[in-house]
Write a protein that holds these residues in place. Structure first.
Motif, PDB file in Angstrom:
ATOM      1  N   LYS A 100      10.981  -8.181 -10.818  1.00  0.00           N
ATOM      2  CA  LYS A 100      12.135  -8.820 -10.201  1.00  0.00           C
ATOM      3  C   LYS A 100      12.850  -9.640 -11.251  1.00  0.00           C
ATOM      4  N   GLN A 101      14.153  -9.442 -11.382  1.00  0.00           N
ATOM      5  CA  GLN A 101      14.944 -10.165 -12.354  1.00  0.00           C
ATOM      6  C   GLN A 101      15.700 -11.284 -11.662  1.00  0.00           C
ATOM      7  N   GLY A 106       0.803  -1.213   0.000  1.00  0.00           N
ATOM      8  CA  GLY A 106       0.000   0.000   0.000  1.00  0.00           C
ATOM      9  C   GLY A 106       0.835   1.263   0.000  1.00  0.00           C
ATOM     10  N   LEU A 107       1.851   1.298   0.868  1.00  0.00           N
ATOM     11  CA  LEU A 107       2.699   2.490   0.951  1.00  0.00           C
ATOM     12  C   LEU A 107       3.431   2.751  -0.366  1.00  0.00           C
ATOM     13  N   VAL A 108       3.995   1.695  -0.946  1.00  0.00           N
ATOM     14  CA  VAL A 108       4.745   1.874  -2.199  1.00  0.00           C
ATOM     15  C   VAL A 108       3.811   2.260  -3.330  1.00  0.00           C
ATOM     16  N   LEU A 119       8.862  -4.422  -5.257  1.00  0.00           N
ATOM     17  CA  LEU A 119       9.146  -4.209  -6.675  1.00  0.00           C
ATOM     18  C   LEU A 119       7.854  -4.187  -7.487  1.00  0.00           C
ATOM     19  N   TYR A 120       6.948  -5.107  -7.179  1.00  0.00           N
ATOM     20  CA  TYR A 120       5.675  -5.149  -7.906  1.00  0.00           C
ATOM     21  C   TYR A 120       4.879  -3.863  -7.680  1.00  0.00           C
ATOM     22  N   ALA A 121       4.803  -3.437  -6.431  1.00  0.00           N
ATOM     23  CA  ALA A 121       4.045  -2.221  -6.121  1.00  0.00           C
ATOM     24  C   ALA A 121       4.670  -0.992  -6.756  1.00  0.00           C
ATOM     25  N   GLU A 153      16.022   2.355  -7.302  1.00  0.00           N
ATOM     26  CA  GLU A 153      15.455   2.921  -6.081  1.00  0.00           C
ATOM     27  C   GLU A 153      14.584   1.890  -5.358  1.00  0.00           C
ATOM     28  N   ALA A 154      13.718   1.224  -6.126  1.00  0.00           N
ATOM     29  CA  ALA A 154      12.815   0.250  -5.509  1.00  0.00           C
ATOM     30  C   ALA A 154      13.593  -0.886  -4.847  1.00  0.00           C
ATOM     31  N   ALA A 155      14.715  -1.280  -5.447  1.00  0.00           N
ATOM     32  CA  ALA A 155      15.503  -2.387  -4.908  1.00  0.00           C
ATOM     33  C   ALA A 155      16.160  -2.035  -3.577  1.00  0.00           C
TER      34      ALA A 155
END
Length: 769
Positions: free
Chosen positions: A333-334, A254-256, A326-328, A269-271
């Motif tokens: 994801k690799q 939710g936050l992301v 990562l999804y949000a 950044e997300a990682a």
């Protein structure tokens, strides 16, 4: 470390507030980590009175208050306190007491309940994340010197500086905190490369208010403002919101998801969100332990967050939120994989007969301009790929598509600006007779539909195509593509092939009289054969660059003669511009313009969208009218979608503004000139030909007999790959090097390629000896 807020007598505070603000009323003490705070209720409303810690410095107070005024100017609806200036409009006065000088600030009071005392729904966490992102975005344009010089113990990026205090923790707590701090040291340099700005940095649940409707009604306490990677804002909030007794994935997602609605995050950044969350949790535990040891001031909020820190660090060991985050953040994801492992995975997932370049396939992970980067970090000069027409990941095209996808992406059954704009742009480059644009998804589909239209218009069912041509993969376009089949396997009764106008090794060669007439005459028996079969000629189709034939220099007038013969037989002509259009055959914008003809159909695909699926048939209105009159309305769901048309328009913009057609003419000629110079040193080069940035280099074992050097061509492709240059091969004998780089290719790239060619050819010669 500032461990105690000021303790100024209330009488002194009352006097200072009355003198500077003319405010009087009831004072109530409030918690504060570093400042002495009161709520003041007056007839004019409620306020927060802050006696700021002098150890922080006046510059920090100045920063906080100016940040709040900046927010009020830029986004007045954002629920943050408003600054009340003094009666003489000073930002903040100074309160002098007992030999000390304290900055005094007055802020508006925000109503609401403390969010940290509430159990929120997933939707509320999305709203919270969006509010945090909105605050972060607003502060992007705020500048002040104070945060850059600030040494704040709560700065998440500097968490490893507290490593010397790990002895204050015991057992599992110490182990978990130590791992988090070690990780903090590893990511520090990565953080330095990310977008950075001044931020609140402490939007935790006890600094946030919600109203009776459950909406965010306030973000308070700007006392921890820092300058750093903007993703720290999100990570700090997430660390302080996570609760071991609740669904961690729902909170994080939710936050992301809310945050990126306002501030899109890159994959880098997300990682780093989760490592920063762990850093924040370790920091919270250590700062609390340090203050307990020194008997420093601990607010109830800090104690509440600390009580969860170690438990959360433990929970995150068994509940990795990386994939959720990562999804949000709209990032994939690799899975890590070596080239060998990647090959095995592909064989199992995509079939045991992969169609791949090179004997040792490359695992590509990034493209930029004329460069492709492999998984080992090595960059390769791309002299082959024509789909990224204006360069791999061209930023102008990427932004155009991304922007459109954020707004609208539907189909042409609605009126949309993008489809009409793109159709008009295409028509403006063509003969006025080509007045109607029909959108599809690909060049294959475009040629398929052109074939259907031609059958309706002419009443005939026969096709004339070039020997070893390629026009697509649908059933209809595949039937026009002899190059899709092994030698001797192409049998399509309704399709007749004519030999390509190859003046290097064909039946009629350079120096012969009337090359145009002799090669054009080869279509006559094929037209007769279709008539005798009772099929007639519906269409003839041609790739103007003769790509699969080895990029031929067809004599000028040849294509015009073919078109005249097709029309005389009652057929229509399709100019397949998928590979030859948009300036590839510079100085002409379209390949058929190079040959001086006006087709009945122009079909486009691949490069039109720089890799985004775009296709179109451009024809005459009368042809479309007859087609839909007999077959019913034509519609392709994804053809002409907003994002596809945005990509197409962006490609044409780049071509125009960067003058790529003229550049392609100049750079392409330079490339061929330098390749012809190599012919003097390397006998295996039999011919160099082409126009614009479409160049064929034919390799032969003997320049007299023209014996094709097919095996050597394969070897050379791999040797060039080893020298950092990517090219392809084509032609009926597989002995023609195909050079068709993105149109952003420049002279410096030509020299890099020529140097690699020279080394690879020399190596090939040594191996042969």
């Amino acid at each position: 470390m500032i461990d105690q807020p000021p303790r100024v007598p209330l009488s002194a505070i009352r006097k200072a507030v009355a003198a500077s603000y003319r405010l009087e009323g009831e004072f109530t003490p409030l918690d504060g980590e570093r400042d002495q705070n009161h709520r003041l209720v007056t007839p004019a409303g409620s306020f927060v009175i802050k006696v700021c810690n002098p150890a922080e410095g006046h510059s920090i107070v100045d920063c906080q208050l100016k940040a709040l005024e900046h927010i009020a100017d830029v986004d007045p609806e954002l629920p943050v306190p408003r600054v009340r200036r003094t009666i003489d409009c000073t930002l903040f006065p100074e309160l002098k007491h007992d030999g000390m000088t304290y900055p005094l600030a007055v802020l508006s009071w925000l109503e609401g309940r403390i969010l940290g005392l509430e159990a929120l729904s997933g939707a509320q966490y999305v709203q919270f994340g969006e509010t945090i992102g909105r605050l972060n975005k607003v502060l992007r344009g705020f500048v002040h010197p104070a945060p850059a010089d600030r040494k704040l113990i709560w700065h998440t990026a500097e968490a490893r500086a507290l490593e010397t205090h790990l002895h204050l923790l015991e057992g599992k707590a110490r182990t978990l905190a130590e791992l988090a701090l070690r990780e903090n040291g590893i990511i520090k340099h990565s953080l330095m490369a990310l977008p950075a700005q001044i931020m609140h940095a402490d939007v935790h649940p006890y600094n946030t208010l919600i109203n009776e409707a459950g909406s965010i009604s306030g973000i308070i306490d700007f006392g921890d403002m820092i300058h750093g990677a903007r993703v720290i804002e999100l990570a700090n909030a997430m660390a302080d919101c996570l609760n071991p007794g609740r669904d961690l994935a729902t909170i994080a997602k939710g936050l992301v998801r809310g945050f990126v609605r306002q501030v899109p995050l890159s994959r880098d950044e997300a990682a780093l969100v989760l490592p920063l969350v762990r850093s924040r949790l370790a920091l919270s535990s250590l700062v609390t332990a340090m203050r307990r040891k020194e008997q420093g001031h601990l607010t109830p909020q800090i104690e509440a967050l600390d009580a969860l820190s170690i438990e959360l660090l433990a929970a995150l060991q068994n509940n990795n939120l990386e994939a959720v985050i990562l999804y949000a953040a709209n990032q994939q994801k690799q899975p890590p994989s070596s080239p060998v492992a990647m090959m095995q995975r592909r064989l199992f997932a995509m079939g045991a007969r992969p169609l791949l370049f090179y004997s040792d396939p490359l695992h590509m992970v990034k493209g930029e301009g004329v460069w492709l980067t492999a998984s080992d970090g090595r960059r390769y000069l791309d002299c082959y790929n024509n789909v990224p027409h204006v360069g791999h990941c061209n930023p102008y095209v990427v932004e155009a598509v991304s922007r459109q996808l954020r707004v609208l992406n539907t189909n042409t059954r609605y009126l949309t600006d993008e489809a009409v704009n793109y159709a008009e742009r295409l028509k403006a480059t063509l003969d006025p007779s080509l007045d109607t644009v029909i959108f599809v998804n690909s060049g294959s589909e475009a040629n398929d539909v052109a074939w259907r239209m031609a059958k309706v218009w002419t009443g005939n069912r026969g096709v004339v195509a070039m020997d070893f041509a390629y026009h697509g993969v649908t059933e209809a376009s595949d039937a026009m593509s002899p190059s899709n089949y092994p030698a001797g396997k192409f049998v399509k009764p309704h399709v007749r092939q004519i030999e390509a106008p190859d003046d290097y090794r064909g039946p009629y060669r350079r120096g012969d009289n009337d090359l145009v007439g002799k090669y054009a005459a080869l279509i006559d028996p094929e037209i007769d054969a279709l008539r005798q079969q009772g099929l007639g000629v519906a269409l003839g189709i041609l790739d103007s660059a003769f790509m699969t034939n080895g990029i031929l220099d067809a004599p000028i007038g040849y294509v015009k003669s073919l078109v005249e013969k097709l029309h005389a037989a009652g057929g229509l002509f399709v100019a397949d511009e998928v590979q030859s259009g948009f300036g590839r055959m510079a100085p002409a914008y379209w390949g058929h313009q190079h040959h001086g003809v006006t087709p009945d159909f122009v079909t486009i695909g691949k490069p039109a969208g720089n890799g985004y699926p775009v296709g179109a048939i451009i024809t005459r209105a009368a042809i479309l009218d007859k087609f839909v009159g007999e077959t019913g309305p034509f519609f392709s769901t994804f053809g002409g979608g907003n994002a596809a048309c945005a990509a197409g328009i962006a490609v044409m913009d780049v071509i125009e503004h960067d003058d790529l057609v003229q550049r392609a003419a100049q750079v392409g000629q330079k490339f061929r000139d330098r390749l012809r110079e190599l012919m003097q040193q390397h006998e295996i080069i039999g011919d160099v030909r082409g126009v614009g940035l479409a160049t064929g280099v034919e390799l032969v074992l003997d320049r007299a007999t023209l014996e094709p050097a097919a095996a050597e061509t394969k070897q050379l492709l791999n040797l060039l790959r080893d020298n950092g240059v990517l090219i392809g091969s084509d032609g009926k004998f597989g002995n023609v090097l195909k050079l068709r780089p993105p149109l952003v290719f420049e002279t410096e790239h030509v020299e890099l390629a020529i140097s690699a060619f020279d080394r690879a050819l020399s190596r090939l010669q040594r191996v042969a000896q």
